[in-house]
Motif scaffolding. Sequence first.
Motif, PDB file in Angstrom:
ATOM      1  N   PHE A  15       0.886  -1.154   0.000  1.00  0.00           N
ATOM      2  CA  PHE A  15       0.000   0.000   0.000  1.00  0.00           C
ATOM      3  C   PHE A  15       0.927   1.207   0.000  1.00  0.00           C
ATOM      4  N   VAL A  16       0.887   2.013  -1.060  1.00  0.00           N
ATOM      5  CA  VAL A  16       1.783   3.162  -1.163  1.00  0.00           C
ATOM      6  C   VAL A  16       0.982   4.458  -1.183  1.00  0.00           C
ATOM      7  N   THR A  17       1.593   5.474  -0.616  1.00  0.00           N
ATOM      8  CA  THR A  17       1.030   6.819  -0.604  1.00  0.00           C
ATOM      9  C   THR A  17       2.140   7.786  -0.960  1.00  0.00           C
ATOM     10  N   PHE A  18       1.850   8.716  -1.840  1.00  0.00           N
ATOM     11  CA  PHE A  18       2.782   9.823  -2.067  1.00  0.00           C
ATOM     12  C   PHE A  18       1.975  11.093  -2.290  1.00  0.00           C
ATOM     13  N   SER A  19       2.600  12.205  -1.933  1.00  0.00           N
ATOM     14  CA  SER A  19       1.894  13.484  -1.904  1.00  0.00           C
ATOM     15  C   SER A  19       2.545  14.505  -2.818  1.00  0.00           C
ATOM     16  N   CYS A  20       1.728  15.459  -3.233  1.00  0.00           N
ATOM     17  CA  CYS A  20       2.251  16.588  -3.986  1.00  0.00           C
ATOM     18  C   CYS A  20       3.154  17.421  -3.081  1.00  0.00           C
ATOM     19  N   TYR A  21       4.124  18.050  -3.669  1.00  0.00           N
ATOM     20  CA  TYR A  21       5.065  18.895  -2.951  1.00  0.00           C
ATOM     21  C   TYR A  21       4.301  19.945  -2.148  1.00  0.00           C
ATOM     22  N   ARG A  22       4.595  19.997  -0.858  1.00  0.00           N
ATOM     23  CA  ARG A  22       3.949  20.919   0.089  1.00  0.00           C
ATOM     24  C   ARG A  22       2.426  20.823   0.063  1.00  0.00           C
ATOM     25  N   ARG A  23       1.933  19.618  -0.287  1.00  0.00           N
ATOM     26  CA  ARG A  23       0.494  19.316  -0.348  1.00  0.00           C
ATOM     27  C   ARG A  23      -0.255  20.282  -1.277  1.00  0.00           C
ATOM     28  N   ARG A  24       0.446  20.776  -2.276  1.00  0.00           N
ATOM     29  CA  ARG A  24      -0.197  21.631  -3.271  1.00  0.00           C
ATOM     30  C   ARG A  24      -1.166  20.788  -4.090  1.00  0.00           C
ATOM     31  N   ARG A  25      -2.159  21.423  -4.635  1.00  0.00           N
ATOM     32  CA  ARG A  25      -3.206  20.717  -5.361  1.00  0.00           C
ATOM     33  C   ARG A  25      -2.900  20.697  -6.862  1.00  0.00           C
ATOM     34  N   PHE A  26      -1.789  20.082  -7.195  1.00  0.00           N
ATOM     35  CA  PHE A  26      -1.400  19.950  -8.598  1.00  0.00           C
ATOM     36  C   PHE A  26      -2.362  19.049  -9.366  1.00  0.00           C
ATOM     37  N   LEU A  27      -3.137  18.239  -8.660  1.00  0.00           N
ATOM     38  CA  LEU A  27      -4.021  17.269  -9.305  1.00  0.00           C
ATOM     39  C   LEU A  27      -5.488  17.706  -9.273  1.00  0.00           C
ATOM     40  N   ASP A  28      -5.723  18.997  -9.147  1.00  0.00           N
ATOM     41  CA  ASP A  28      -7.100  19.507  -9.171  1.00  0.00           C
ATOM     42  C   ASP A  28      -7.770  19.297 -10.522  1.00  0.00           C
ATOM     43  N   GLN A  29      -7.032  19.475 -11.582  1.00  0.00           N
ATOM     44  CA  GLN A  29      -7.570  19.343 -12.939  1.00  0.00           C
ATOM     45  C   GLN A  29      -7.604  17.870 -13.357  1.00  0.00           C
ATOM     46  N   ASP A  30      -8.469  17.544 -14.292  1.00  0.00           N
ATOM     47  CA  ASP A  30      -8.594  16.152 -14.744  1.00  0.00           C
ATOM     48  C   ASP A  30      -7.355  15.657 -15.485  1.00  0.00           C
ATOM     49  N   ARG A  31      -6.756  16.500 -16.320  1.00  0.00           N
ATOM     50  CA  ARG A  31      -5.617  16.050 -17.132  1.00  0.00           C
ATOM     51  C   ARG A  31      -4.452  15.552 -16.272  1.00  0.00           C
ATOM     52  N   PRO A  32      -4.021  16.245 -15.222  1.00  0.00           N
ATOM     53  CA  PRO A  32      -2.946  15.687 -14.381  1.00  0.00           C
ATOM     54  C   PRO A  32      -3.312  14.347 -13.743  1.00  0.00           C
ATOM     55  N   VAL A  61      -1.792  10.555  -3.735  1.00  0.00           N
ATOM     56  CA  VAL A  61      -2.169   9.338  -4.450  1.00  0.00           C
ATOM     57  C   VAL A  61      -1.981   8.142  -3.519  1.00  0.00           C
ATOM     58  N   HIS A  62      -2.902   7.191  -3.572  1.00  0.00           N
ATOM     59  CA  HIS A  62      -2.770   5.899  -2.891  1.00  0.00           C
ATOM     60  C   HIS A  62      -2.874   4.797  -3.942  1.00  0.00           C
ATOM     61  N   ALA A  63      -2.144   3.710  -3.729  1.00  0.00           N
ATOM     62  CA  ALA A  63      -2.289   2.544  -4.606  1.00  0.00           C
ATOM     63  C   ALA A  63      -1.862   1.295  -3.854  1.00  0.00           C
ATOM     64  N   ILE A  64      -2.423   0.170  -4.250  1.00  0.00           N
ATOM     65  CA  ILE A  64      -1.966  -1.133  -3.771  1.00  0.00           C
ATOM     66  C   ILE A  64      -1.338  -1.826  -4.977  1.00  0.00           C
ATOM     67  N   TYR A 114       7.988   8.403  -0.527  1.00  0.00           N
ATOM     68  CA  TYR A 114       6.655   7.813  -0.520  1.00  0.00           C
ATOM     69  C   TYR A 114       6.565   6.948   0.724  1.00  0.00           C
ATOM     70  N   TYR A 115       5.351   6.672   1.136  1.00  0.00           N
ATOM     71  CA  TYR A 115       5.122   5.808   2.277  1.00  0.00           C
ATOM     72  C   TYR A 115       4.663   4.469   1.743  1.00  0.00           C
ATOM     73  N   GLY A 116       5.343   3.406   2.131  1.00  0.00           N
ATOM     74  CA  GLY A 116       4.962   2.059   1.715  1.00  0.00           C
ATOM     75  C   GLY A 116       4.628   1.192   2.916  1.00  0.00           C
ATOM     76  N   PHE A 117       3.590   0.395   2.790  1.00  0.00           N
ATOM     77  CA  PHE A 117       3.132  -0.480   3.864  1.00  0.00           C
ATOM     78  C   PHE A 117       2.921  -1.863   3.269  1.00  0.00           C
ATOM     79  N   ASN A 118       3.637  -2.857   3.778  1.00  0.00           N
ATOM     80  CA  ASN A 118       3.467  -4.230   3.285  1.00  0.00           C
ATOM     81  C   ASN A 118       2.122  -4.785   3.725  1.00  0.00           C
TER      82      ASN A 118
END
Length: 170
Positions: A15-32, A61-64, A114-118
């Motif tokens: 289970f991985v998590t990674f964040s935008c730099y300084r928690r900025r909302r770079f992913l607000d738009q659909d294209r990113p 973002v989170h993903a397994i 990123y944060y990873g959790f087995n």
Amino acid sequence: MATRRIYDRDRHAHFVTFSCYRRRRFLDQDRPKRIVLGVLASQLSLQHGRCVGFVVMPDHVHAILWFPDVDQLSHFMKQWKQRSSVQIKRFLRIGMTAYAQAFDLSEPIWQPRYYGFNLYSEHKFEEKLAYMHQNPVRAGLVARPCDWPWSSARYYKQGHSVGVPVGWLD
């Protein structure tokens, strides 16, 4: 300073998590968000990985993920973040110039780590999958997890394609 360890030798899913730099909302738009998912699918194919689930939020973002070979996660994450960063910056510079002015595009898109959790058990898979699918609901973005198009929830709840090959591990 203690070194953070990622255990990637037992062929567990992560289970991985990674964040935008300084928690900025770079992913607000659909294209990113599409870029993040496109690079995810492409890199999974290149490394023969599997995705059990994901969610792309406006600032993280989170993903397994699971890989058939050991020691794949770090390379995968580096490529996913690097390739998506280049494409997101290009999009912001060319396609969203007014929006991009709110950010310093010489800074990174992603936090450096990123944060990873087995995931050792089916119970943990289910727990993390439910947690990440509930993210858009907790953030007030949608009423139900399957209403958020940037997640694998629609695949699990309704059987709809989500743009990335996802599925439970055998």
